[in-house]
Design a protein around this motif. Sequence first.
Motif, PDB file in Angstrom:
ATOM      1  N   ALA A   1     -11.532 -21.768 -18.536  1.00  0.00           N
ATOM      2  CA  ALA A   1     -12.931 -22.135 -18.796  1.00  0.00           C
ATOM      3  C   ALA A   1     -13.468 -21.471 -20.059  1.00  0.00           C
ATOM      4  O   ALA A   1     -14.300 -22.046 -20.769  1.00  0.00           O
ATOM      5  N   ASN A   2     -12.987 -20.254 -20.346  1.00  0.00           N
ATOM      6  CA  ASN A   2     -13.455 -19.522 -21.522  1.00  0.00           C
ATOM      7  C   ASN A   2     -12.578 -19.739 -22.745  1.00  0.00           C
ATOM      8  O   ASN A   2     -12.783 -19.088 -23.773  1.00  0.00           O
ATOM      9  N   ASP A   3     -11.580 -20.635 -22.608  1.00  0.00           N
ATOM     10  CA  ASP A   3     -10.703 -20.997 -23.722  1.00  0.00           C
ATOM     11  C   ASP A   3     -10.050 -19.751 -24.335  1.00  0.00           C
ATOM     12  O   ASP A   3     -10.025 -19.569 -25.554  1.00  0.00           O
ATOM     13  N   LEU A   4      -9.495 -18.905 -23.481  1.00  0.00           N
ATOM     14  CA  LEU A   4      -8.829 -17.700 -23.956  1.00  0.00           C
ATOM     15  C   LEU A   4      -7.488 -18.049 -24.594  1.00  0.00           C
ATOM     16  O   LEU A   4      -6.947 -19.144 -24.400  1.00  0.00           O
ATOM     17  N   ASP A   5      -6.942 -17.110 -25.341  1.00  0.00           N
ATOM     18  CA  ASP A   5      -5.691 -17.346 -26.049  1.00  0.00           C
ATOM     19  C   ASP A   5      -4.575 -17.715 -25.086  1.00  0.00           C
ATOM     20  O   ASP A   5      -4.522 -17.228 -23.943  1.00  0.00           O
ATOM     21  N   GLU A   6      -3.647 -18.524 -25.546  1.00  0.00           N
ATOM     22  CA  GLU A   6      -2.557 -19.003 -24.707  1.00  0.00           C
ATOM     23  C   GLU A   6      -1.700 -17.874 -24.127  1.00  0.00           C
ATOM     24  O   GLU A   6      -1.302 -17.950 -22.957  1.00  0.00           O
ATOM     25  N   PRO A   7      -1.380 -16.807 -24.910  1.00  0.00           N
ATOM     26  CA  PRO A   7      -0.588 -15.728 -24.303  1.00  0.00           C
ATOM     27  C   PRO A   7      -1.265 -15.096 -23.089  1.00  0.00           C
ATOM     28  O   PRO A   7      -0.594 -14.708 -22.126  1.00  0.00           O
ATOM     29  N   VAL A   8      -2.591 -14.977 -23.110  1.00  0.00           N
ATOM     30  CA  VAL A   8      -3.321 -14.435 -21.960  1.00  0.00           C
ATOM     31  C   VAL A   8      -3.187 -15.377 -20.769  1.00  0.00           C
ATOM     32  O   VAL A   8      -2.891 -14.949 -19.642  1.00  0.00           O
ATOM     33  N   LEU A   9      -3.387 -16.656 -21.005  1.00  0.00           N
ATOM     34  CA  LEU A   9      -3.286 -17.642 -19.935  1.00  0.00           C
ATOM     35  C   LEU A   9      -1.869 -17.693 -19.373  1.00  0.00           C
ATOM     36  O   LEU A   9      -1.673 -17.764 -18.150  1.00  0.00           O
ATOM     37  N   GLN A  10      -0.879 -17.648 -20.255  1.00  0.00           N
ATOM     38  CA  GLN A  10       0.510 -17.679 -19.815  1.00  0.00           C
ATOM     39  C   GLN A  10       0.835 -16.479 -18.942  1.00  0.00           C
ATOM     40  O   GLN A  10       1.487 -16.607 -17.895  1.00  0.00           O
ATOM     41  N   ARG A  11       0.373 -15.307 -19.352  1.00  0.00           N
ATOM     42  CA  ARG A  11       0.639 -14.097 -18.574  1.00  0.00           C
ATOM     43  C   ARG A  11      -0.029 -14.167 -17.206  1.00  0.00           C
ATOM     44  O   ARG A  11       0.583 -13.780 -16.195  1.00  0.00           O
ATOM     45  N   LEU A  12      -1.231 -14.672 -17.145  1.00  0.00           N
ATOM     46  CA  LEU A  12      -1.911 -14.798 -15.856  1.00  0.00           C
ATOM     47  C   LEU A  12      -1.160 -15.759 -14.936  1.00  0.00           C
ATOM     48  O   LEU A  12      -0.994 -15.482 -13.742  1.00  0.00           O
ATOM     49  N   ARG A  13      -0.700 -16.879 -15.478  1.00  0.00           N
ATOM     50  CA  ARG A  13       0.052 -17.836 -14.654  1.00  0.00           C
ATOM     51  C   ARG A  13       1.348 -17.221 -14.144  1.00  0.00           C
ATOM     52  O   ARG A  13       1.755 -17.441 -12.994  1.00  0.00           O
ATOM     53  N   GLU A  14       2.013 -16.463 -15.002  1.00  0.00           N
ATOM     54  CA  GLU A  14       3.247 -15.798 -14.567  1.00  0.00           C
ATOM     55  C   GLU A  14       2.966 -14.816 -13.441  1.00  0.00           C
ATOM     56  O   GLU A  14       3.744 -14.704 -12.488  1.00  0.00           O
ATOM     57  N   ARG A  15       1.848 -14.096 -13.538  1.00  0.00           N
ATOM     58  CA  ARG A  15       1.507 -13.113 -12.503  1.00  0.00           C
ATOM     59  C   ARG A  15       1.154 -13.796 -11.181  1.00  0.00           C
ATOM     60  O   ARG A  15       1.488 -13.289 -10.103  1.00  0.00           O
ATOM     61  N   VAL A  16       0.464 -14.942 -11.256  1.00  0.00           N
ATOM     62  CA  VAL A  16       0.172 -15.694 -10.036  1.00  0.00           C
ATOM     63  C   VAL A  16       1.469 -16.118  -9.361  1.00  0.00           C
ATOM     64  O   VAL A  16       1.664 -15.944  -8.153  1.00  0.00           O
ATOM     65  N   THR A  17       2.374 -16.690 -10.142  1.00  0.00           N
ATOM     66  CA  THR A  17       3.645 -17.156  -9.599  1.00  0.00           C
ATOM     67  C   THR A  17       4.460 -16.002  -9.021  1.00  0.00           C
ATOM     68  O   THR A  17       5.066 -16.122  -7.947  1.00  0.00           O
ATOM     69  N   SER A  18       4.490 -14.863  -9.718  1.00  0.00           N
ATOM     70  CA  SER A  18       5.215 -13.689  -9.234  1.00  0.00           C
ATOM     71  C   SER A  18       4.647 -13.197  -7.909  1.00  0.00           C
ATOM     72  O   SER A  18       5.405 -12.865  -6.978  1.00  0.00           O
ATOM     73  N   SER A  19       3.325 -13.181  -7.794  1.00  0.00           N
ATOM     74  CA  SER A  19       2.706 -12.716  -6.549  1.00  0.00           C
ATOM     75  C   SER A  19       2.998 -13.666  -5.407  1.00  0.00           C
ATOM     76  O   SER A  19       3.231 -13.248  -4.266  1.00  0.00           O
ATOM     77  N   LEU A  20       3.011 -14.968  -5.699  1.00  0.00           N
ATOM     78  CA  LEU A  20       3.349 -15.938  -4.644  1.00  0.00           C
ATOM     79  C   LEU A  20       4.785 -15.791  -4.182  1.00  0.00           C
ATOM     80  O   LEU A  20       5.079 -15.876  -2.984  1.00  0.00           O
ATOM     81  N   SER A  21       5.699 -15.566  -5.115  1.00  0.00           N
ATOM     82  CA  SER A  21       7.101 -15.401  -4.715  1.00  0.00           C
ATOM     83  C   SER A  21       7.268 -14.124  -3.881  1.00  0.00           C
ATOM     84  O   SER A  21       8.025 -14.115  -2.903  1.00  0.00           O
ATOM     85  N   ALA A  22       6.549 -13.079  -4.230  1.00  0.00           N
ATOM     86  CA  ALA A  22       6.616 -11.850  -3.446  1.00  0.00           C
ATOM     87  C   ALA A  22       6.011 -12.059  -2.059  1.00  0.00           C
ATOM     88  O   ALA A  22       6.510 -11.529  -1.054  1.00  0.00           O
ATOM     89  N   HIS A  23       4.941 -12.854  -1.979  1.00  0.00           N
ATOM     90  CA  HIS A  23       4.376 -13.204  -0.669  1.00  0.00           C
ATOM     91  C   HIS A  23       5.383 -13.961   0.172  1.00  0.00           C
ATOM     92  O   HIS A  23       5.539 -13.709   1.380  1.00  0.00           O
ATOM     93  N   ALA A  24       6.093 -14.909  -0.470  1.00  0.00           N
ATOM     94  CA  ALA A  24       7.114 -15.681   0.260  1.00  0.00           C
ATOM     95  C   ALA A  24       8.190 -14.766   0.807  1.00  0.00           C
ATOM     96  O   ALA A  24       8.636 -14.924   1.952  1.00  0.00           O
ATOM     97  N   MET A  25       8.631 -13.798   0.017  1.00  0.00           N
ATOM     98  CA  MET A  25       9.662 -12.860   0.458  1.00  0.00           C
ATOM     99  C   MET A  25       9.161 -12.027   1.628  1.00  0.00           C
ATOM    100  O   MET A  25       9.858 -11.812   2.609  1.00  0.00           O
ATOM    101  N   ALA A  26       7.937 -11.533   1.524  1.00  0.00           N
ATOM    102  CA  ALA A  26       7.404 -10.684   2.588  1.00  0.00           C
ATOM    103  C   ALA A  26       7.199 -11.470   3.874  1.00  0.00           C
ATOM    104  O   ALA A  26       7.431 -10.972   4.977  1.00  0.00           O
ATOM    105  N   THR A  27       6.769 -12.737   3.751  1.00  0.00           N
ATOM    106  CA  THR A  27       6.554 -13.561   4.927  1.00  0.00           C
ATOM    107  C   THR A  27       7.858 -13.877   5.628  1.00  0.00           C
ATOM    108  O   THR A  27       7.928 -13.966   6.850  1.00  0.00           O
ATOM    109  N   GLY A  28       8.949 -13.983   4.827  1.00  0.00           N
ATOM    110  CA  GLY A  28      10.234 -14.317   5.416  1.00  0.00           C
ATOM    111  C   GLY A  28      10.998 -13.116   5.922  1.00  0.00           C
ATOM    112  O   GLY A  28      12.116 -13.254   6.398  1.00  0.00           O
ATOM    113  N   SER A  29      10.428 -11.889   5.812  1.00  0.00           N
ATOM    114  CA  SER A  29      11.173 -10.687   6.206  1.00  0.00           C
ATOM    115  C   SER A  29      11.180 -10.528   7.704  1.00  0.00           C
ATOM    116  O   SER A  29      10.396 -11.163   8.422  1.00  0.00           O
TER     117      SER A  29
END
Length: 358
Positions: free
Chosen positions: A330-358
């Motif tokens: 929404a604030n039209d931030l630089d692409e590297p910032v947006l890319q890093r945030l998306r990577e962190r979201v995906t990483s947290s979801l994968s870690a949630h999947a691992m913890a849920t399957g333990s």
Amino acid sequence: MLTFDAAEVDGPFAQRCRKADRAARSEINPGPIEVTNTSSSEDGDVAHVEPALLDAVPGIYPNMLEDLAETAGGDDDGLSLHDGITLSHVMQGVLRHIEGNCTDPVAARHALDALERPFIQFVMRPVDQTGSAAHGYSSYSVVDPEGDDEDEDERDLGERLHALEPGGHLLLRGSQARDGDSHALAVSVTRLTEARVQVNLFNSNGWREVARHDNLARFPAIGKTVSLEDASAALTSLSDGVIERPEAFRSSRGRSIWRSVTGAAPLSAWLRSVDPGSPLQPTGQRMTPQKGGDCAIEVEFAWLASVLPEADYKLAKAHVLNVLTKAAVANDLDEPVLQRLRERVTSSLSAHAMATGS
């Protein structure tokens, strides 16, 4: 409805298994986790996933989240007290959203209750007494996001602690400051029983500088269990007392550690003095120390990781980061910032999947 699912441990999931000593498991069953979309560019870049989440947190708008999004995305210029209060509102909205789907809804409710209490801030600064070398001292203030004045008696930290029910948390946000530099810290007290509490200290940079044992270095949370009365007296001393530098920090190296804003030595010395026979122990999850200047955000995540089961924490973190991702767009931030945030979201979801399957 789209879902994020992983039927087999592969790639990054295999790495997580090795780190978590789960190499023997070949399958996980993470949910599935509902997501709003997956996206990939036409040139075949890696797709990202975003968890289904509130489109907006009540009272919070994208323009209010610009600095938080930039910092979480790796472009840090420091955060203000107002940013910290805003982040707390985002976390509150997230916990309300996921509470019913958490593996431990009671823990999620206690975390939400702690965040909804008035925002308490303390600052530790060096002070020189009678010509001696610098000591650390702290002062605190109650910050009410709604702007309402509180009764003076309600500002006493000991009284606040006595008012907690078992399982409840009292959260104090703090910082250590010196020569224009500042580093975010936190103190959390959890009521265990009528007479005992757990006091935890949070430093997203880890406790390597003050650790007496290696096992403390990579834990953002350390703490001890003490009596309610001892904790109450300690909180009162934190609000208006001077923390004397212990003998262990009198050497040249010790003085350097004592002055380091990221080491948080005065805060650890404060807790060591409470019931001195009880040693500090690592608490919460072992985590990688912060990689940049995002301590004000990472210390909040460290606290959340200590009061929620791993699966719930990772899902909450993914949701918080997703709110910031939407704000970045929404604030039209630089692409590297947006890319890093998306990577962190995906990483947290994968870690949630691992913890849920333990």
